[in-house]
Design an enzyme around this catalytic site. Structure first.
Site, mmCIF file in Angstrom:
data_model
loop_
_atom_site.group_PDB
_atom_site.id
_atom_site.type_symbol
_atom_site.label_atom_id
_atom_site.label_comp_id
_atom_site.label_asym_id
_atom_site.label_seq_id
_atom_site.Cartn_x
_atom_site.Cartn_y
_atom_site.Cartn_z
ATOM 1 N N HIS A 56 0.873 -1.391 -0.227
ATOM 2 C CA HIS A 56 -0.138 -0.042 -0.011
ATOM 3 C C HIS A 56 0.820 1.096 -0.076
ATOM 4 C CE1 HIS A 56 -3.708 1.974 0.682
ATOM 5 N NE2 HIS A 56 -3.186 3.269 1.154
ATOM 6 N N HIS A 58 1.522 5.265 -2.055
ATOM 7 C CA HIS A 58 0.888 6.563 -3.039
ATOM 8 C C HIS A 58 2.108 6.984 -3.698
ATOM 9 C CE1 HIS A 58 -3.428 6.332 -1.707
ATOM 10 N NE2 HIS A 58 -2.740 6.086 -0.673
ATOM 11 N N GLN A 151 -9.651 9.303 -5.666
ATOM 12 C CA GLN A 151 -9.177 10.007 -4.310
ATOM 13 C C GLN A 151 -10.388 10.937 -3.669
ATOM 14 O OE1 GLN A 151 -6.132 10.958 -2.210
ATOM 15 N NE2 GLN A 151 -8.011 11.222 -1.044
ATOM 16 N N HIS A 209 -9.334 1.791 -0.399
ATOM 17 C CA HIS A 209 -9.139 2.534 0.775
ATOM 18 C C HIS A 209 -10.573 2.405 1.557
ATOM 19 C CE1 HIS A 209 -5.720 4.408 -0.857
ATOM 20 N NE2 HIS A 209 -5.464 5.121 0.208
ATOM 21 N N GLU A 212 -11.120 4.358 6.491
ATOM 22 C CA GLU A 212 -10.080 5.010 7.129
ATOM 23 C C GLU A 212 -10.686 6.372 7.811
ATOM 24 O OE1 GLU A 212 -7.090 6.411 4.612
ATOM 25 O OE2 GLU A 212 -5.364 6.996 6.147
ATOM 26 N N ASP A 308 2.265 3.270 2.998
ATOM 27 C CA ASP A 308 1.176 4.381 2.596
ATOM 28 C C ASP A 308 1.923 5.476 2.008
ATOM 29 O OD1 ASP A 308 -1.337 5.377 2.159
ATOM 30 O OD2 ASP A 308 -1.571 5.487 4.483
#
Ligand code: FE2
Length: 424
Positions: A56, A58, A151, A209, A212, A308
């Site tokens: 995971h 970005h 996102q 996701h 969260e 992350d």
């Protein structure tokens, strides 16, 4: 043989074995192998492991720290707002350069496979193009798997679903989502249904996701497990973060965990980021916010630890070190028993490799000779020391080397060198 590594310890507990490598693959593993090779490497009783895997990440945001400003509050929502400010200013060339620099860091840390989410809510799909280019360029030394990540919300952002489908058509590997960021719980559930059905049609994996949040009523993981089971996606679906589970009622969780298992859904906890972002609305006691890792493992659910973020709008620290991730996960989850500590190592190696569906991963005959020689005797010592990666090997070729960590002392009457390992 091309290479033989002598006197290695393995993560499964075997010690003092030799590993022979031919044509980029592991050809034999046994004590005192009677083979000759072009190159002999003495592991000196240190740990030889399969490479680290980050399930995971970005990569479109990484190493952008300070652009266009720093996250003053350090919160998730300011991070999302900051990313929104940065997006229009991104250039493809700068994205590629930052991602390539991060991949250099990763290789130096023995991290040879990364699943990265890529934001598809910019209609230009500039980040998608950039990371597909990076994927192609790093392929000789690093497996980069990309997730189409809406996102700003699949339903909340008007062009997100069309963009996600375009990104998949361009070569992005996995279907992403963010149900807890949709406008309503109902929209969140609908986004999970749409995305799982799209993934099933396309024969793709799913990694959302999911929940969260510190809101115990954020239960999209239940919907994700339901659709995974309904559509037969077992083993191909992952829920990332799952932090609301930290705050859920115990009775509800006792029902939920078997449903996740039944749906064949894996989980990814991101301990560095969630110990800093969650519990921000609490006074004291403050919740830790990380999902229920030991409980999911006990229920037979695959759980990996992800990094992350590294130096981006959400997190200003990090260096691509999955041992740092495992170290934090171990502490936050209070996984201090011997088996639990070893499970934390598995959570940054074998388990994420399975989640990504990596081919030929592992320390076994026939697997790719992708190996890391650590300055540690075993996985627990590797986590304790965030041990130096003496050698990193890809397909039998050394791609990175680091000196062992030690210090020279200048103390009266004391030995001159320490290396932080017992008995040395
Ligand atoms: Fe994430």
């Amino acid at each position: 043989m091309d290479v033989v590594i002598r006197n290695a310890n393995l993560a499964d507990g075997r010690s003092g074995v030799d590993i022979a490598i031919a044509q980029g693959r592991i050809a034999a593993i046994a004590p005192a192998l009677a083979v000759t090779a072009g190159r002999e490497i003495d592991a000196c009783g240190d740990l030889v492991s399969a490479p680290f895997v980050d399930a995971h990440f970005h990569m479109d945001a990484t190493l952008s720290y300070g652009l266009p400003r720093v996250n003053a509050s350090g919160t998730l929502l300011e991070g999302i707002a900051l990313w929104g400010e940065l997006k229009p200013e991104l250039s493809q060339q700068a994205l590629v350069e930052r991602a390539l620099q991060y991949c250099d860091w990763a290789v130096a840390r023995g991290l040879l496979a990364i699943r990265s989410h890529v934001d598809v809510c910019d209609d230009r799909l500039l980040a998608v193009e950039a990371l597909l280019e990076v994927k192609r360029r790093v392929a000789p030394y690093l497996d980069l798997q990309l997730v189409a990540f809406p996102q700003d919300g699949l339903l909340r952002s008007p062009t997100a679903f069309a963009n996600l489908q375009r990104a998949i058509a361009m070569g992005v590997d996995v279907v992403g989502g963010i149900p807890h960021f949709e406008r309503t719980m109902a929209d969140g559930a609908e986004s999970v249904r749409l995305l799982c059905e799209f993934a099933a049609e396309q024969g793709l994996r799913v990694d959302m996701h999911c929940d969260e949040s510190d809101d115990p009523l954020s239960r999209h993981i239940e919907t994700l497990a339901y659709h995974s089971n309904r559509l037969g996606l077992h083993g191909r679906v992952t829920g990332s973060h799952l932090t609301s589970m930290h705050s859920m009622d115990n009775y509800y969780v006792s029902k939920l965990l078997p449903l996740i298992r039944e749906g064949g859904v894996a989980a990814i906890a991101n301990p560095l980021i969630n110990i800093t972002l969650q519990g921000r609305h609490d006074t004291y006691p403050k919740r830790r916010g990380m999902t229920r890792v030991p409980e999911m493992l006990a229920a037979g659910i695959d759980v990996a630890f992800g990094h992350d973020c590294v130096m981006d709008p959400w997190y200003s620290l990090g260096s691509g070190d999955m041992l740092e991730v495992a170290h934090m996960g171990l502490h936050v989850a209070q996984m201090t028993g011997q088996d639990a500590m070893r499970a934390c190592y598995t959570a940054v190696t074998d388990t994420p490799a399975r989640i990504l569906g990596l081919d030929g991963y592992g320390v076994a005959v026939g697997c790719h000779a992708d190996l890391v020689l650590l300055d540690a005797a075993d996985p627990v010592e590797a986590i304790r020391l965030r041990a130096a990666r003496r050698l990193v090997m890809r397909r039998g070729v050394i791609v990175a080397e680091s000196p062992p960590a030690h210090a020279s002392l200048h103390l009266p009457g004391r030995p001159g060198c320490v290396d932080f390992r017992l008995g040395r």
